[in-house]
Design a protein around this motif. Structure first.
Motif, PDB file in Angstrom:
ATOM      1  N   TYR A  30      19.184 179.063   3.407  1.00 46.14           N
ATOM      2  CA  TYR A  30      17.785 178.984   3.844  1.00 46.14           C
ATOM      3  C   TYR A  30      16.927 180.073   3.216  1.00 46.14           C
ATOM      4  O   TYR A  30      15.749 180.180   3.515  1.00 46.14           O
ATOM      5  N   GLY A  70      15.346 193.739   3.037  1.00 45.76           N
ATOM      6  CA  GLY A  70      15.546 193.429   1.629  1.00 45.76           C
ATOM      7  C   GLY A  70      15.359 191.932   1.406  1.00 45.76           C
ATOM      8  O   GLY A  70      14.723 191.276   2.234  1.00 45.76           O
ATOM      9  N   GLU A  72      19.364 192.730   0.585  1.00 39.33           N
ATOM     10  CA  GLU A  72      20.247 193.376   1.560  1.00 39.33           C
ATOM     11  C   GLU A  72      20.048 194.892   1.439  1.00 39.33           C
ATOM     12  O   GLU A  72      20.466 195.492   0.442  1.00 39.33           O
ATOM     13  N   PRO A  73      19.419 195.514   2.431  1.00 42.63           N
ATOM     14  CA  PRO A  73      19.074 196.931   2.284  1.00 42.63           C
ATOM     15  C   PRO A  73      20.285 197.832   2.073  1.00 42.63           C
ATOM     16  O   PRO A  73      20.178 198.864   1.407  1.00 42.63           O
ATOM     17  N   THR A  99      19.937 193.794   8.480  1.00 44.73           N
ATOM     18  CA  THR A  99      21.041 193.721   7.505  1.00 44.73           C
ATOM     19  C   THR A  99      21.903 192.491   7.764  1.00 44.73           C
ATOM     20  O   THR A  99      21.926 191.960   8.874  1.00 44.73           O
ATOM     21  N   ASN A 100      22.643 192.070   6.720  1.00 45.64           N
ATOM     22  CA  ASN A 100      23.619 190.997   6.950  1.00 45.64           C
ATOM     23  C   ASN A 100      24.901 191.577   7.549  1.00 45.64           C
ATOM     24  O   ASN A 100      25.806 190.832   7.898  1.00 45.64           O
ATOM     25  N   SER A 122      22.017 189.851  10.874  1.00 42.08           N
ATOM     26  CA  SER A 122      21.895 188.398  10.748  1.00 42.08           C
ATOM     27  C   SER A 122      23.267 187.759  10.896  1.00 42.08           C
ATOM     28  O   SER A 122      24.227 188.218  10.273  1.00 42.08           O
ATOM     29  N   ASN A 162      20.475 188.182  14.728  1.00 42.45           N
ATOM     30  CA  ASN A 162      19.491 187.153  14.392  1.00 42.45           C
ATOM     31  C   ASN A 162      20.149 185.931  13.776  1.00 42.45           C
ATOM     32  O   ASN A 162      20.933 186.052  12.836  1.00 42.45           O
ATOM     33  N   VAL A 164      19.159 182.142  12.138  1.00 37.14           N
ATOM     34  CA  VAL A 164      18.109 181.199  11.721  1.00 37.14           C
ATOM     35  C   VAL A 164      18.494 179.821  12.253  1.00 37.14           C
ATOM     36  O   VAL A 164      19.613 179.346  12.024  1.00 37.14           O
ATOM     37  N   ILE A 191      15.812 182.381  15.372  1.00 41.92           N
ATOM     38  CA  ILE A 191      14.561 182.427  14.607  1.00 41.92           C
ATOM     39  C   ILE A 191      14.336 181.073  13.944  1.00 41.92           C
ATOM     40  O   ILE A 191      15.225 180.582  13.225  1.00 41.92           O
ATOM     41  N   PHE A 193      13.509 178.260  11.475  1.00 45.60           N
ATOM     42  CA  PHE A 193      13.578 178.138  10.011  1.00 45.60           C
ATOM     43  C   PHE A 193      12.152 178.008   9.451  1.00 45.60           C
ATOM     44  O   PHE A 193      11.386 177.160   9.903  1.00 45.60           O
ATOM     45  N   MET A 194      11.818 178.861   8.479  1.00 47.02           N
ATOM     46  CA  MET A 194      10.470 178.840   7.901  1.00 47.02           C
ATOM     47  C   MET A 194      10.523 178.446   6.424  1.00 47.02           C
ATOM     48  O   MET A 194      11.556 178.638   5.768  1.00 47.02           O
ATOM     49  N   ASP A 197      12.443 179.493   1.812  1.00 47.59           N
ATOM     50  CA  ASP A 197      13.690 179.366   1.057  1.00 47.59           C
ATOM     51  C   ASP A 197      13.386 179.212  -0.432  1.00 47.59           C
ATOM     52  O   ASP A 197      12.462 178.494  -0.812  1.00 47.59           O
ATOM     53  N   GLY A 330      12.350 190.180   4.603  1.00 45.62           N
ATOM     54  CA  GLY A 330      12.150 189.468   5.876  1.00 45.62           C
ATOM     55  C   GLY A 330      12.216 190.377   7.073  1.00 45.62           C
ATOM     56  O   GLY A 330      12.561 191.530   6.981  1.00 45.62           O
TER      57      GLY A 330
END
Ligand code: SAM
Length: 330
Positions: A30, A70, A72-73, A99-100, A122, A162, A164, A191, A193-194, A197, A330
């Motif tokens: 996404y 990011g 990914e920060p 972060t992931n 996430s 979080n 999506v 959250i 989906f926006m 993508d 994001g």
């Protein structure tokens, strides 16, 4: 402290999302394409000193919430050094990171030591197969290990998780994610989906709304709404029996633009006044050309004056943002 930052519609800007890199070690469907997204050349990316200078100026204008993101920060080298620099800026009261989670097992300790006080991780699935399907990486165990490591530090609270919400995918994840919110000290947030993508595959009917997920959870566990700050993006609910909390960020079904207090700084120093901006305001060039603090403040104020009234996702003729989520931050 100088004058507060007020946009052309009377909203005060209190929050900035700072992207420290456009690079990412996941390829979430996404967000990013499977391959082929070009990274920014390294010299284009703002240095820690440049980032800290912009944040200091924003803090002087009343921005008290800073979230690092990011890409990914955590793939940005020496990130704890930047966290330490930002934590020292007067006025930055709320310093957080999205972060992931894959590098949190190694980095939680130095980040907390540097002054990080909040994280968002996430996590879209608790099944190994489906996690790999959505992120295109087989990394669920490392993300869960990262969460466990973060949990060891009471300084890092709340831990937000979080997810999506995508129709046809997320419904099956809801029970396990809700159980996670009940079992662990995590606030699980769904959250919507926006259309951000990189593949530009988003369709309105793929948005699984917060209302629909809430109904799915309430089939098993009744929820009670918890009052949230007016500027909060999330509607918060606790479980009626007291075990845990979930949240819903509903930018598509319940837009919260009228109380939006956010701006964004991309990794290459572009100020964005809306996730869906078509226009960016370049801070990098003046930063590197010797602009004074007054020059930069004036530029930031000018950009904020032109902040968009609202996103127009639900309107006919909606035009997508000029960049995708991982490039914006994001
Ligand atoms: N790599 C970090 C992470 O995974 O959290 C930070 C950057 S990521 C772009 C920030 C957040 O944006 C994540 O929670 C991600 O799930 C969310 N996101 C990305 N694309 C999205 C989309 N199209 N709609 C809604 N949220 C999205």
């Amino acid at each position: 402290m100088s004058e507060p930052l007020i946009d052309g519609w009377g909203r005060e800007i209190k929050s900035v999302r700072v992207s420290v890199t456009d690079r990412c070690n996941f390829r979430c469907r996404y967000c990013m394409p499977a391959e082929g997204l070009e990274w920014l050349p390294q010299p284009e990316v703002l240095s820690f000193e440049e980032l800290a200078r912009v944040v200091r100026l924003l803090a002087e204008m009343g921005v008290d919430e800073v979230r690092l993101t990011g890409g990914e920060p955590l793939v940005r080298r020496e990130l704890p050094t930047l966290v330490g620099m930002l934590a020292e800026i007067p006025g930055v009261d709320d310093l957080s990171l999205t972060t992931n989670g894959i590098l949190l097992d190694r980095l939680s300790a130095p980040l907390v030591e540097a002054g990080l006080r909040r994280i968002n991780v996430s996590l879209d699935s608790l099944s190994h197969v489906r996690f790999a399907e959505i992120t295109r990486r087989d990394a669920l165990d490392r993300v869960l290990a990262g969460l466990e490591e973060a949990e060891r530090y009471p300084e890092l609270r709340p831990i937000k998780v979080n997810c999506v919400a995508i129709r046809g995918f997320t419904e099956a994840e809801v029970p396990a994610l809700a159980e996670l919110a009940r079992r662990k000290p995590y606030v699980v947030r769904f959250i919507e989906f926006m259309p951000l993508d990189a593949d530009e595959a988003w369709r309105g009917d793929e948005v699984l709304s917060g209302g629909e997920i809430r109904a799915l959870i309430e089939e098993r566990w009744p929820l009670v709404e918890v009052p949230a700050k007016p500027s909060s993006t999330a509607r918060r609910f606790r479980f009626e029996d007291g075990a845990g909390e979930v949240g819903f960020v509903n930018p598509v079904s319940e837009p919260f633009c009228s109380s939006c207090d956010r701006i964004r700084l991309t990794a290459d120093g572009q100020l964005r006044t809306c996730l869906f901006s078509r226009r960016e305001w370049d801070l990098k060039e003046p930063l590197r050309a010797g602009a004074s603090d007054d020059d930069l403040r004036a530029l930031i104020r000018w950009a904020v004056r032109h902040k968009e009234l609202k996103h127009r996702i639900n309107e006919r003729g909606f035009v997508r943002a000029s960049r995708s989520m991982s490039q914006i931050g994001g």
